[in-house]
Write a protein that holds these residues in place. Sequence first.
Motif, mmCIF file in Angstrom:
data_model
loop_
_atom_site.group_PDB
_atom_site.id
_atom_site.type_symbol
_atom_site.label_atom_id
_atom_site.label_comp_id
_atom_site.label_asym_id
_atom_site.label_seq_id
_atom_site.Cartn_x
_atom_site.Cartn_y
_atom_site.Cartn_z
ATOM 1 N N MET A 29 0.799 -1.222 0.000
ATOM 2 C CA MET A 29 0.000 0.000 0.000
ATOM 3 C C MET A 29 0.833 1.275 0.000
ATOM 4 O O MET A 29 0.314 2.359 -0.282
ATOM 5 C CB MET A 29 -0.948 0.010 1.206
ATOM 6 N N TYR A 30 2.132 1.166 0.315
ATOM 7 C CA TYR A 30 2.928 2.365 0.572
ATOM 8 C C TYR A 30 2.929 3.340 -0.603
ATOM 9 O O TYR A 30 2.629 4.528 -0.435
ATOM 10 C CB TYR A 30 4.369 1.967 0.923
ATOM 11 N N ALA A 31 3.266 2.851 -1.788
ATOM 12 C CA ALA A 31 3.419 3.752 -2.940
ATOM 13 C C ALA A 31 2.122 4.477 -3.255
ATOM 14 O O ALA A 31 2.115 5.687 -3.538
ATOM 15 C CB ALA A 31 3.901 2.967 -4.159
ATOM 16 N N GLY A 32 1.000 3.755 -3.212
ATOM 17 C CA GLY A 32 -0.284 4.379 -3.500
ATOM 18 C C GLY A 32 -0.654 5.439 -2.481
ATOM 19 O O GLY A 32 -1.239 6.478 -2.825
ATOM 20 N N SER A 33 -0.304 5.194 -1.220
ATOM 21 C CA SER A 33 -0.668 6.133 -0.164
ATOM 22 C C SER A 33 0.145 7.425 -0.251
ATOM 23 O O SER A 33 -0.408 8.523 -0.190
ATOM 24 C CB SER A 33 -0.481 5.476 1.210
ATOM 25 N N VAL A 34 1.463 7.304 -0.397
ATOM 26 C CA VAL A 34 2.298 8.515 -0.398
ATOM 27 C C VAL A 34 2.188 9.283 -1.707
ATOM 28 O O VAL A 34 2.605 10.438 -1.779
ATOM 29 C CB VAL A 34 3.780 8.185 -0.108
ATOM 30 N N ALA A 35 1.602 8.657 -2.739
ATOM 31 C CA ALA A 35 1.440 9.378 -4.005
ATOM 32 C C ALA A 35 0.535 10.588 -3.830
ATOM 33 O O ALA A 35 0.737 11.621 -4.488
ATOM 34 C CB ALA A 35 0.869 8.446 -5.069
ATOM 35 N N VAL A 36 -0.435 10.497 -2.936
ATOM 36 C CA VAL A 36 -1.387 11.602 -2.751
ATOM 37 C C VAL A 36 -0.690 12.859 -2.235
ATOM 38 O O VAL A 36 -0.834 13.936 -2.844
ATOM 39 C CB VAL A 36 -2.547 11.172 -1.832
#
Length: 460
Positions: A29-36
Amino acid sequence: MPRTPKHPVDELLPVGKTALLGLQHMSIMYAGSVAVPLIVGSALKLDEPTIGLLVNADLLVAGIATLIQSVGIGKILGIRLPVVAGATFSVVNPMIMIGAQYGMQAVYGAMIASGVFGLLIAKPFAKMIRFFPPLVSGTLLAVIGISLIGPGAAMIAGHDTGAPGYAAPSNIGLAFLVIALLVLFTRFLRGFVSQIGPLLAVAIGLVVAIPMGLVHFAGVREASWFGLASPFHFGPPEFQAAAIMSMCVVMLVTYTESTADLLAVGEIVGRKPTDSDLARGLATDGFSAVLGGVMNSFPDTAFAQNVGLVQMTGVRGRWVVAFAGGVLVVMGLVPKVGAFIAAVPEPVIGGVAVVMFAMVAAVGIQTLKKVEFSGNHNTFVVAVSIGVGMLPAVSLDQFGGSIFFKNFPDWLQIVCGSPITITAVVAFALNLLFNHLGASRRAPSDVASDPAPPAEAPHA
């Protein structure tokens, strides 16, 4: 008197297994979360230290929301299922528009107000669960999974189609290597090693990426050991009516997405959420918006890729996800840890992510198997819902943003810019139209073209 065995959702696994499986959830989930925070911060021209603070705050709030969803707080918050929370992409465009027009204080004022709105409507919204039969929820899950393939592809090929290095064969090859490893691990490994197959694929992909020059640890050396923005970093919140209305619409979009994901998790783990369970899960999303508004973060939703991971691995324990939430909290408080995870190249994460997203679509297809398609218009309902719902997902600008409704009012763009929301509205309306209003009338052409199934093999 014999003790009642624990449901697999409530089982405590050995510490080592819990840690590895939890790290796997976090890595997915990390990449999707910090993309915001990266997208919003860049669009609003915030400096790098400020964007870094947004990332830390995002991880902290996501970790707290994940802990609440998995562990629960009494009868108030948390669905108590293996649900990973992360920043929702539905908030990106509204936050950018509000920030550009009114400033960051108005962004977070609107977010706090929308969170309060979300807390107030969580229980009434959860009562609508009866309007999410397999016909609606299955279609919605299929669209969630399919529409997320685009962001997964962007992780692999790049986010700007006009950039010189876009779709570099080396990046695509690395992602396909990760996918191939995931296939091999799933096919040939057994037991616990098979369950951590996605984590092993990411680890090997990271090692392969080092000589390719895709891994940079400079950020790890530069990151501090402790750092967190103070509450209301940008100043006291401001409450602008137009901004609040936009963010309340986002909250409804978030609730629609979360409802489908929460129902899917319940289906996968064998514990169907009640109205009260669903209300607590949705209220956690509302609480995350309030907390995010205070801590300079973002509203959270149930992450679809982690739903796919639960389906793929068969690991149903909520304490595994609780561990992942704890790791996210640590990452939010210790930037050096977050910087190390951020060093994993996006093509590596993207290779696993596209499989996880597709797993969500597969869960939707499994759900649709419960639907009776003979002698009715249900096939038509699915077709129209998917066709209309996917329009904003396939009409994109060079940065991957939907432009299908770009000439419509801002508030309508917020609603219609999400394939998930459009699909939910269309499937919901068509299900009522064809299966509730005048449902006794059948279409002769459908009956003729869709013969009834054999008596010995009825549909569920």
